[in-house]
Design a protein around this motif. Structure first.
Motif, PDB file in Angstrom:
ATOM      1  N   TYR A  72      76.997  26.314   2.589  1.00  0.00           N
ATOM      2  CA  TYR A  72      76.331  25.179   1.958  1.00  0.00           C
ATOM      3  C   TYR A  72      77.399  24.298   1.321  1.00  0.00           C
ATOM      4  CZ  TYR A  72      76.604  28.372  -2.070  1.00  0.00           C
ATOM      5  OH  TYR A  72      77.037  29.248  -3.038  1.00  0.00           O
ATOM      6  N   TYR A  73      76.983  23.225   0.690  1.00  0.00           N
ATOM      7  CA  TYR A  73      77.926  22.196   0.272  1.00  0.00           C
ATOM      8  C   TYR A  73      77.934  22.025  -1.251  1.00  0.00           C
ATOM      9  CZ  TYR A  73      76.785  21.056   5.127  1.00  0.00           C
ATOM     10  OH  TYR A  73      76.531  21.127   6.476  1.00  0.00           O
ATOM     11  N   LEU A  74      79.124  21.771  -1.776  1.00  0.00           N
ATOM     12  CA  LEU A  74      79.285  21.306  -3.154  1.00  0.00           C
ATOM     13  C   LEU A  74      79.499  19.801  -3.086  1.00  0.00           C
ATOM     14  CD1 LEU A  74      79.724  21.588  -6.216  1.00  0.00           C
ATOM     15  CD2 LEU A  74      82.136  22.104  -5.712  1.00  0.00           C
ATOM     16  N   LEU A  75      78.498  19.030  -3.535  1.00  0.00           N
ATOM     17  CA  LEU A  75      78.562  17.584  -3.455  1.00  0.00           C
ATOM     18  C   LEU A  75      79.378  17.003  -4.613  1.00  0.00           C
ATOM     19  CD1 LEU A  75      74.838  16.874  -2.462  1.00  0.00           C
ATOM     20  CD2 LEU A  75      76.812  17.276  -0.977  1.00  0.00           C
ATOM     21  N   LYS A  76      79.794  15.767  -4.446  1.00  0.00           N
ATOM     22  CA  LYS A  76      80.641  15.123  -5.469  1.00  0.00           C
ATOM     23  C   LYS A  76      79.871  14.801  -6.741  1.00  0.00           C
ATOM     24  CE  LYS A  76      84.124  13.201  -2.374  1.00  0.00           C
ATOM     25  NZ  LYS A  76      84.816  11.974  -1.888  1.00  0.00           N
ATOM     26  N   ASN A  77      78.550  14.820  -6.694  1.00  0.00           N
ATOM     27  CA  ASN A  77      77.779  14.624  -7.920  1.00  0.00           C
ATOM     28  C   ASN A  77      77.582  15.922  -8.694  1.00  0.00           C
ATOM     29  OD1 ASN A  77      75.979  15.962  -6.285  1.00  0.00           O
ATOM     30  ND2 ASN A  77      74.382  14.371  -6.337  1.00  0.00           N
ATOM     31  N   GLY A  78      78.190  17.021  -8.193  1.00  0.00           N
ATOM     32  CA  GLY A  78      78.121  18.305  -8.884  1.00  0.00           C
ATOM     33  C   GLY A  78      76.998  19.210  -8.428  1.00  0.00           C
ATOM     34  N   ASN A  79      76.149  18.743  -7.533  1.00  0.00           N
ATOM     35  CA  ASN A  79      75.027  19.549  -7.072  1.00  0.00           C
ATOM     36  C   ASN A  79      75.429  20.419  -5.881  1.00  0.00           C
ATOM     37  OD1 ASN A  79      73.358  18.362  -8.984  1.00  0.00           O
ATOM     38  ND2 ASN A  79      72.692  16.729  -7.587  1.00  0.00           N
ATOM     39  N   LEU A  80      74.709  21.523  -5.727  1.00  0.00           N
ATOM     40  CA  LEU A  80      74.833  22.370  -4.547  1.00  0.00           C
ATOM     41  C   LEU A  80      73.675  22.058  -3.620  1.00  0.00           C
ATOM     42  CD1 LEU A  80      75.740  25.765  -6.264  1.00  0.00           C
ATOM     43  CD2 LEU A  80      77.303  24.182  -5.118  1.00  0.00           C
ATOM     44  N   SER A  81      73.965  21.921  -2.323  1.00  0.00           N
ATOM     45  CA  SER A  81      72.931  21.479  -1.398  1.00  0.00           C
ATOM     46  C   SER A  81      73.198  22.042  -0.012  1.00  0.00           C
ATOM     47  CB  SER A  81      72.896  19.941  -1.342  1.00  0.00           C
ATOM     48  OG  SER A  81      71.988  19.484  -0.366  1.00  0.00           O
ATOM     49  N   SER A  82      72.131  22.114   0.798  1.00  0.00           N
ATOM     50  CA  SER A  82      72.262  22.487   2.198  1.00  0.00           C
ATOM     51  C   SER A  82      72.326  21.260   3.095  1.00  0.00           C
ATOM     52  CB  SER A  82      71.082  23.374   2.616  1.00  0.00           C
ATOM     53  OG  SER A  82      69.850  22.710   2.380  1.00  0.00           O
ATOM     54  N   THR A  83      72.406  20.079   2.499  1.00  0.00           N
ATOM     55  CA  THR A  83      72.540  18.818   3.224  1.00  0.00           C
ATOM     56  C   THR A  83      73.835  18.139   2.793  1.00  0.00           C
ATOM     57  OG1 THR A  83      70.130  18.557   3.354  1.00  0.00           O
ATOM     58  CG2 THR A  83      71.476  16.580   3.695  1.00  0.00           C
ATOM     59  N   PRO A  84      74.655  17.658   3.735  1.00  0.00           N
ATOM     60  CA  PRO A  84      75.985  17.153   3.385  1.00  0.00           C
ATOM     61  C   PRO A  84      76.025  15.689   2.915  1.00  0.00           C
ATOM     62  CG  PRO A  84      75.747  17.156   5.762  1.00  0.00           C
ATOM     63  CD  PRO A  84      74.475  17.740   5.205  1.00  0.00           C
ATOM     64  N   TRP A  85      74.999  15.218   2.281  1.00  0.00           N
ATOM     65  CA  TRP A  85      75.033  13.879   1.709  1.00  0.00           C
ATOM     66  C   TRP A  85      73.978  13.772   0.620  1.00  0.00           C
ATOM     67  CZ3 TRP A  85      73.507  14.305   7.029  1.00  0.00           C
ATOM     68  CH2 TRP A  85      72.134  14.252   7.234  1.00  0.00           C
ATOM     69  N   TYR A  86      74.115  12.735  -0.212  1.00  0.00           N
ATOM     70  CA  TYR A  86      73.112  12.464  -1.245  1.00  0.00           C
ATOM     71  C   TYR A  86      72.934  10.966  -1.468  1.00  0.00           C
ATOM     72  CZ  TYR A  86      77.123  11.695  -4.369  1.00  0.00           C
ATOM     73  OH  TYR A  86      78.280  11.244  -4.933  1.00  0.00           O
TER      74      TYR A  86
END
Length: 349
Positions: free
Chosen positions: A247-261
């Protein structure tokens, strides 16, 4: 002057008395029962025995032998010591075997993570190329992206060497790198494999796209790394890894299974700071206790990532392994879980 003839019998008599005196068990002196002649000397006894000597020697022989009780106690102590030594050896053997299993799994995970660190560090991050990633939906630059159930798959372009049918000046430094669990029902089933397909300088390839049309320039076509590939480009990199999730660590600090926000687009992974990989490893000795179908079913039982905090996914996996009652406990207890976070280099935009 004294007469020697009169004194000699007296001396001989005294000497005879001293020779016949023995110390008894209580420390007192007593006279032996041997015969003496008229001069006080011991009379010849032929083959007779001195009763005092017999008693004394009997006591010596009795003190130098073991009684039946002493023999029983000695044998019992020896048996207890033997059992204790056997238990210690068995415990030591179990600890050594467990340590070897843990070292095998640990070394396997370490080799895999080291290879992934190199591949992720050299990933090509550009908005004009395609990716094969896990996401909640597709995107214009991730046209084959989808929500993946069970074991995950990932593929991307990276500036690392790869296998190529063409060599020499036509070979480029860019390769298609991919990771997935081998699913074919053969001897390599349920093992993590790595794709490393080298590309030529113009990006041309003989592979076809998912719609059947030729992918003349691979950067313009949807990245479908598993189509029309020979086994030459694949390597089993995790022979004991049977579960692969990321899964991904996004630049907004969230953990997600999608690579964008920000927008529904990969855009060279601009919204991703790191990729977090979770794996489950079983050592070879424990693996033989399970069939391929058992391992495949166990991998499906281990849940997918659904927003857990760091370490939460592994905790859920461990709970499921502990609660499993259908598979052999010795095999389940030797399943090792590992997690690693791979930070990405800045985007090439």
């Amino acid at each position: 002057m004294r007469d020697d003839k009169t004194t000699r019998p007296h001396v001989n008599q005294t000497r005879s008395r001293l020779l016949n005196m023995q110390r008894c068990s209580h420390g007192a002196m007593r006279r032996c029962s041997g015969r003496t002649d008229s001069n006080g000397m011991n009379a010849p006894q032929g083959r007779g025995y001195n009763f005092c000597e017999l008693a004394f020697r009997s006591r010596l022989n009795a003190s130098g032998a073991f009684t039946l009780a002493e023999l029983l106690v000695s044998v019992g102590v020896l048996v207890l010591l033997t059992l204790l030594a056997t238990q210690l050896l068995n415990s030591a053997a179990k600890i050594i075997t467990l340590g070897h299993k843990q070292m095998d799994a640990g070394s396997q995970a370490r080799e895999l993570f080291d290879r992934m660190a190199i591949d992720f560090a050299q990933i090509v991050r550009r908005a004009d190329i395609d990716y094969y990633l896990k996401s909640s939906t597709t995107a214009n630059d991730c046209r084959l992206c989808t929500r993946q159930r069970g074991n995950d798959q990932i593929a991307f372009y990276s500036t690392v060497p790869g296998w190529a049918a063409l060599t020499g000046a036509q070979e480029s430094p860019v390769s298609i790198i991919g990771y997935r669990i081998h699913v074919s029902q053969d001897t390599l089933s349920n093992r993590l494999e790595r794709l490393g397909e080298g590309l030529v300088w113009n990006g041309a390839t003989s592979d076809t796209r998912s719609d059947g049309r030729p992918a003349s320039v691979i950067f313009w076509a949807p990245l479908n790394p598993w189509a029309n590939l020979t086994n030459s480009a694949f390597d089993i990199i995790g022979r004991d890894v049977f579960r692969f999730e990321y899964y991904y660590l996004l630049k907004n600090g969230n953990l997600s299974s999608t690579p964008w926000y920000a927008t529904s687009s990969v855009r060279g992974l601009q919204d991703v700071s790191a990729i977090i990989v979770d794996i489950a490893v079983i050592d070879p000795k424990s693996r033989v206790l399970l069939s391929n179908s058992d391992i495949a079913g166990l991998a499906e039982d281990l849940e997918d990532y659904s927003g857990q905090a760091p370490g939460g996914l592994l905790a859920g996996w461990r709970t499921l392994l502990d609660e499993n009652t259908t598979l052999p406990r010795p095999a389940l207890s030797n399943v090792r879980l590992y997690e690693r976070c791979f930070y990405l280099s800045p985007a090439d935009l």
